[in-house]
Structures are given as C-alpha cells and as structure tokens.
Scaffold this motif. Structure first.
Motif, PDB file in Angstrom:
ATOM      1  N   THR A 228      20.694  56.172  59.231  1.00 16.19           N
ATOM      2  CA  THR A 228      21.850  56.518  58.396  1.00 16.19           C
ATOM      3  C   THR A 228      21.714  57.912  57.780  1.00 16.19           C
ATOM      4  O   THR A 228      22.316  58.193  56.749  1.00 16.19           O
ATOM      5  N   ARG A 229      20.919  58.768  58.386  1.00 16.79           N
ATOM      6  CA  ARG A 229      20.744  60.123  57.857  1.00 16.79           C
ATOM      7  C   ARG A 229      22.093  60.846  57.812  1.00 16.79           C
ATOM      8  O   ARG A 229      22.899  60.727  58.727  1.00 16.79           O
ATOM      9  N   THR A 230      22.325  61.587  56.748  1.00 21.18           N
ATOM     10  CA  THR A 230      23.567  62.321  56.426  1.00 21.18           C
ATOM     11  C   THR A 230      24.710  61.375  56.010  1.00 21.18           C
ATOM     12  O   THR A 230      25.840  61.815  55.859  1.00 21.18           O
ATOM     13  N   TRP A 231      24.405  60.091  55.801  1.00 16.84           N
ATOM     14  CA  TRP A 231      25.430  59.158  55.346  1.00 16.84           C
ATOM     15  C   TRP A 231      25.511  59.161  53.824  1.00 16.84           C
ATOM     16  O   TRP A 231      24.535  59.452  53.135  1.00 16.84           O
ATOM     17  N   ASN A 232      26.685  58.809  53.299  1.00 17.33           N
ATOM     18  CA  ASN A 232      26.814  58.606  51.867  1.00 17.33           C
ATOM     19  C   ASN A 232      26.708  57.110  51.554  1.00 17.33           C
ATOM     20  O   ASN A 232      26.691  56.265  52.457  1.00 17.33           O
ATOM     21  N   GLY A 233      26.638  56.779  50.262  1.00 13.32           N
ATOM     22  CA  GLY A 233      26.443  55.397  49.855  1.00 13.32           C
ATOM     23  C   GLY A 233      27.580  54.474  50.265  1.00 13.32           C
ATOM     24  O   GLY A 233      27.349  53.318  50.630  1.00 13.32           O
ATOM     25  N   ALA A 234      28.805  54.974  50.220  1.00 12.71           N
ATOM     26  CA  ALA A 234      29.963  54.150  50.580  1.00 12.71           C
ATOM     27  C   ALA A 234      29.925  53.758  52.055  1.00 12.71           C
ATOM     28  O   ALA A 234      30.308  52.638  52.422  1.00 12.71           O
ATOM     29  N   GLU A 235      29.460  54.664  52.905  1.00 12.69           N
ATOM     30  CA  GLU A 235      29.374  54.370  54.338  1.00 12.69           C
ATOM     31  C   GLU A 235      28.294  53.325  54.616  1.00 12.69           C
ATOM     32  O   GLU A 235      28.476  52.447  55.459  1.00 12.69           O
ATOM     33  N   ILE A 236      27.180  53.422  53.898  1.00 13.20           N
ATOM     34  CA  ILE A 236      26.120  52.419  54.055  1.00 13.20           C
ATOM     35  C   ILE A 236      26.624  51.053  53.613  1.00 13.20           C
ATOM     36  O   ILE A 236      26.399  50.037  54.289  1.00 13.20           O
ATOM     37  N   GLU A 237      27.321  51.006  52.488  1.00  7.76           N
ATOM     38  CA  GLU A 237      27.870  49.741  51.997  1.00  7.76           C
ATOM     39  C   GLU A 237      28.813  49.120  53.010  1.00  7.76           C
ATOM     40  O   GLU A 237      28.763  47.921  53.289  1.00  7.76           O
ATOM     41  N   GLN A 238      29.706  49.919  53.583  1.00  7.78           N
ATOM     42  CA  GLN A 238      30.679  49.406  54.536  1.00  7.78           C
ATOM     43  C   GLN A 238      30.005  48.887  55.798  1.00  7.78           C
ATOM     44  O   GLN A 238      30.409  47.863  56.357  1.00  7.78           O
ATOM     45  N   ALA A 239      28.947  49.587  56.257  1.00 12.10           N
ATOM     46  CA  ALA A 239      28.235  49.154  57.452  1.00 12.10           C
ATOM     47  C   ALA A 239      27.536  47.818  57.222  1.00 12.10           C
ATOM     48  O   ALA A 239      27.538  46.943  58.103  1.00 12.10           O
TER      49      ALA A 239
END
Length: 299
Positions: A228-239
């Motif tokens: 998840t490098r270069t991801w933000n927290g919202a993208e991690i949550e959604q995944a």
C-alpha cells in the motif's frame, strides 16, 4: 445526577444555545488511538492539554488558540481534528461555514456572531472547521461587503478571544487560503499531513483490521504496508472493507490474499493527482511543520 448524565446535559445546553444551525455538537469525540501516525502533532497537543484545561500548574501560561491541518486528502486531517477534542477531554463543536451564509442582509453576520458566542458559552471546547478554505475562498484585502465583514469578524475573534475555545481547522486547497489566516497569532501551529510512511501504514492497517473484528497479528503487516505504499488512510480503510465483504460472501474469514486482491483493485490518489501532491509538498516544505516526525525516506 452522575457523570453518565453529562452527555445529555451538554446536548440540552447546546440545543438551547444553537438557534442558527451553523454549529453541530458531538460529545462522543474520536480518540487519538483511532488515528494512525501523526506522532509530532500528537505530542504537541499532549504537551498543551494542561494549559488548555487551565490546570493550576499551568495557570500562568497562555492557552493555545488552535491548529491548522493542511495536506493530502484522505490522510486523516478531519479525524485528527476531531480527536483533538478527545485528547483535551472537551466537547466538539463543528462550525459549518456553508450554513452561516444567508441571502438576507445582516443575517450572515448575525449567524457567525451567534455561533462564536455559543462556542464561548460551551468553553472549554474544540471548534472544528472542516475545509476552512471553502468558507474563506475569494476574499481579497480591501474588499467591502458582507463577505469581507464576516471574514474580518472571524479573524479578529481568532486573534482576540480569551475563552477556552481551541480551533482545529483543516484545509485541502491551500491556494485558496488568504495570507491573513495563516499569520501567527491566529493559529499556534500549521501542520502538514503527508501520505503515511511504512510504520504509519502498519498502524493504520492494524486499526482498520481490529475495527472489523480481525486480529492484525495473524497478517503480515510488513508485506501489506509495502503493498500500500503511496496510499492514504482512506484508501487503506476502503480496501480492508472490500476484502471483508469478499470473505463474508465466501463464508470464510478474510485471508491475506483477499486483502492483496482488494489492494490491486484500487488506484491511489497519489497516482491520479501526482502533480497536485507535488505542489502541496512544495508549498508545505518551508511553511508548515510535518505532523509526523521526518524519518529516512522509503526505498
């Protein structure tokens, strides 16, 4: 009357005071344990808790006025602003600039004054202003009219108010912020919230896995953080949420492969908005304090 009655009393007090509808009250604030990373900002706020609360040992010190969080969308600025109330142990009021503006002459100024007076009566409290640039965009020094008057009123209040009202504001589009709002004396500190690093992504993954009832220790967080490098927290949550739905449909617990497959279906904002991200980082390099302690660059 016991401590358990306090939320209801505060809610009733707020409803009696807030007639204009520009303020929203939230007594159940977020905790900083809900926020991954941002270690420097957490430490800064913790150091000022006693001063804000007016504890005897800090009575000779000036109370902090507020912070401005700028940076990349989806990196937890709003959650961190809400969690500020949690660390201070104070009620959270949200000022909605969109609800302040009114088409009738004089109503906009009245709503703003009443909102600020309500915040003063609710002190000690945290006043959260999300995307503050949308409320002040378009202001130019020397202009006259209703917009200029309410902006001047708000700036003066930020500078001069003595009540224990801590302003926690967020901004995404820094190019829309007037210079007047950034000068010292209005905000104690301007923090830049960047994309989370490896350790912060591991922390964010743990938080969201626990929220959906999964044990983070059963997953390879180093591998998942790398994916998840270069991801933000919202993208991690959604995944994570997407992987949980996949596992539920199969009638099984979420596997690490489910998470990796979900990761592969998301294109991070850092890739689609690369030019804007570079511009924000360039602006913040000499104008804001990183909310996270700067470490070695990731490989």
């Amino acid at each position: 009357i016991t401590k358990s009655d306090l939320p209801g009393v505060m809610q009733a007090k707020y409803e009696l005071l807030n007639r204009g509808g520009a303020l929203q009250f939230d007594y159940e604030t977020a905790r900083f344990s809900d926020v991954g990373g941002l270690s420097r900002m957490k430490k800064w706020l913790t150091q000022r808790k006693a001063v804000f609360r007016g504890e005897p040992t800090a009575s000779h010190l000036d109370a902090p006025k507020g912070i401005l969080l700028i940076g990349v969308q989806g990196c937890g600025k709003s959650l961190a602003a809400k969690a500020t109330a949690g660390i201070f142990g104070a009620p959270l009021l949200r000022l909605d600039f969109g609800a302040v503006y009114d088409k009738y002459h004089g109503e906009t100024e009245r709503k703003l004054r009443e909102s600020l007076q309500t915040a003063a009566v609710m002190a000690p409290c945290v006043l959260w202003i999300d995307e503050i640039e949308m409320g002040v965009a378009g202001y130019h020094e020397g202009e006259t009219g209703s917009f200029s008057r309410i902006f001047s009123t708000f700036l003066t209040w930020m500078q001069e108010h003595k009540e224990q009202v801590f302003v926690a504001a967020t901004a995404n589009r820094i190019n829309l912020l007037p210079a007047e709002i950034l000068r010292k004396g209005r905000f104690d500190q301007v923090f830049f919230v960047d994309l989370p690093n490896d350790e912060e992504r591991k922390e964010i993954l743990s938080i969201h896995l626990e929220r959906v009832g999964l044990d983070p220790s059963t997953y390879d967080l180093i591998l998942l953080a790398s994916a998840t490098r270069t991801w933000n927290g919202a993208e991690i949550e959604q995944a994570v949420k997407s992987a949980v739905i996949t596992g539920h449909a199969r009638g099984e617990e979420v596997s690490q492969n489910d998470l990796l497959v979900a990761f592969g279906k998301i294109i991070p904002l850092a890739r689609t908005m690369d030019e804007q991200l570079k511009a924000i980082r360039s602006w913040a390099r000499t104008r804001a304090l990183p909310a996270t302690r700067v470490e070695k660059p990731e490989m």
